[in-house]
Write an enzyme that holds these catalytic residues in place. Structure first.
Site, PDB file in Angstrom:
ATOM      1  N   GLU A  59       0.841  -1.196   0.000  1.00  0.00           N
ATOM      2  CA  GLU A  59       0.000   0.000   0.000  1.00  0.00           C
ATOM      3  C   GLU A  59       0.880   1.252   0.000  1.00  0.00           C
ATOM      4  O   GLU A  59       0.610   2.226  -0.713  1.00  0.00           O
ATOM      5  CB  GLU A  59      -0.880  -0.036   1.258  1.00  0.00           C
TER       6      GLU A  59
ATOM      7  N   VAL B  65      -8.774   2.387  11.786  1.00  0.00           N
ATOM      8  CA  VAL B  65      -8.702   3.413  10.744  1.00  0.00           C
ATOM      9  C   VAL B  65      -8.976   2.780   9.372  1.00  0.00           C
ATOM     10  O   VAL B  65      -8.084   2.702   8.521  1.00  0.00           O
ATOM     11  CB  VAL B  65      -7.323   4.117  10.740  1.00  0.00           C
ATOM     12  N   PRO B  66     -10.188   2.314   9.138  1.00  0.00           N
ATOM     13  CA  PRO B  66     -10.489   1.789   7.804  1.00  0.00           C
ATOM     14  C   PRO B  66     -10.348   2.896   6.764  1.00  0.00           C
ATOM     15  O   PRO B  66     -10.726   4.043   7.029  1.00  0.00           O
ATOM     16  CB  PRO B  66     -11.937   1.309   7.923  1.00  0.00           C
ATOM     17  N   HIS B  67      -9.766   2.565   5.629  1.00  0.00           N
ATOM     18  CA  HIS B  67      -9.569   3.601   4.614  1.00  0.00           C
ATOM     19  C   HIS B  67      -9.479   2.965   3.232  1.00  0.00           C
ATOM     20  O   HIS B  67      -9.267   1.756   3.107  1.00  0.00           O
ATOM     21  CB  HIS B  67      -8.293   4.405   4.904  1.00  0.00           C
ATOM     22  N   GLY B  68      -9.608   3.806   2.231  1.00  0.00           N
ATOM     23  CA  GLY B  68      -9.511   3.315   0.866  1.00  0.00           C
ATOM     24  C   GLY B  68      -9.566   4.465  -0.118  1.00  0.00           C
ATOM     25  O   GLY B  68      -9.803   5.612   0.270  1.00  0.00           O
TER      26      GLY B  68
END
Lengths: 161, 149
Positions: A59, B65-68
């Site tokens: 990522e 901290v979910p993210h995308g």
């Protein structure tokens, strides 16, 4: 009073930073100053996110790649803005901690004016909670101009022959 | 745009009604939808879920901290959910997660996305501050705490 001979504008792709670029182009034209546009790929923040385990290694590489592309795109954009007004801009892209790279470039290039976009309006009382741009303003060894009022700056830029 | 400028009452929910990880992700995306911050629920949810499937973003001390990244948003978006009772989010330390900061960014704005994530990391370093957030009575108090008002 001497006029600025070398101006640095920090561009991060946000609207305030584009306004800052327009202001810097106007200043460079008025004063016949050299103009440098800097984009910093914030590898320091990405490394911190990797350490905090928010980012995965792949990522991190993906974001680095995206930010390199962002740097090129935004520097190309401000270069086009400058060329339209007959101003030459020197685009610079660096990697690292944003405020440190800004300050280092000011010292290396003997910049005498830093132009930067408007800071976020709402700030926290938490000392550690200020952003990289604010750090650059605090640490810059030269004068700093904060470009405000997007509409007025745009009019000034547009009126530039 | 700084993280703090993204914090508004309409994107804060306390307490979250979900009781499991999948539900929390859906609820956080729904917060953005309800707040008028996104239109394409499915696209945003898919981006968040796909990242979460690689490795949980549940950190230590009850933070997640979910993210995308998704082309369904034109600028960085934040949803903040608080579950005072804690929810199993497959976190690093195996403890329940209580504070959920969800960020979704357009693919061409990685810089602000990275900086907002870094700001969240700094913000949650204070356990006392996290406890105060978790103990907030409503969204207004959460916003006031974060802004230091």
């Amino acid at each position: 009073m001497s006029t600025p001979k070398k101006i640095l504008v920090y561009v991060d792709g946000t609207e305030p930073s584009i306004t800052a670029a327009q202001y810097a182009i106007c200043l460079a034209s008025f004063y016949r100053a050299d103009l440098i546009a800097l984009y910093v790929v914030n590898t320091k923040a990405m490394e911190d996110l990797l350490k905090a385990r928010i980012f995965l290694q792949d990522e991190l590489m993906e974001y680095e790649h995206d930010m390199e592309a962002d740097a090129q795109r935004y520097l190309n954009y401000v270069n086009e803005l400058a060329l339209k007004k007959g101003v030459t801009i020197v685009p610079r892209s660096r990697r690292g901690s944003v405020h440190k790279e800004i300050v280092d470039l000011i010292n290396e290039e003997e910049v005498d004016l830093l132009v930067i976009g408007e800071l976020a309006r709402i700030r926290s009382w938490r000392d550690e909670f200020y952003d990289e741009t604010e750090r650059a303003i605090r640490m810059a060894p030269c004068s700093v101009l904060i470009a405000k009022d997007e509409d007025k700056v745009w009019q000034m830029y547009e009126s530039l022959v | 745009m700084a993280f703090i400028d993204l914090v508004q009452e309409k994107i804060v929910r306390i307490p979250l009604v979900s009781t499991d990880k999948a539900g929390v992700l859906r609820e956080l995306v729904q917060i953005l939808k309800d707040a008028g911050e996104i239109e394409d629920y499915d696209a945003v949810f898919t981006a968040i879920r796909e990242r979460e499937e690689k490795l949980s973003t549940g950190l230590e001390n009850g933070i997640a901290v979910p993210h995308g990244k998704s082309a369904a948003v034109s600028r960085l978006k934040l949803a903040l959910g608080i579950a005072p009772e804690g929810i199993d989010f497959a976190s690093i330390d195996g403890q329940p997660s209580r504070l959920f900061f969800m960020l979704v960014a357009p693919p061409n704005q990685s810089g602000p996305h990275v900086e907002a994530l870094a700001e969240i990391v700094k913000l949650v370093q204070s356990k006392a501050f996290c406890r105060a957030l978790t103990g907030s009575k409503d969204a207004r108090e959460v916003v006031e705490l974060i802004r230091g008002e």
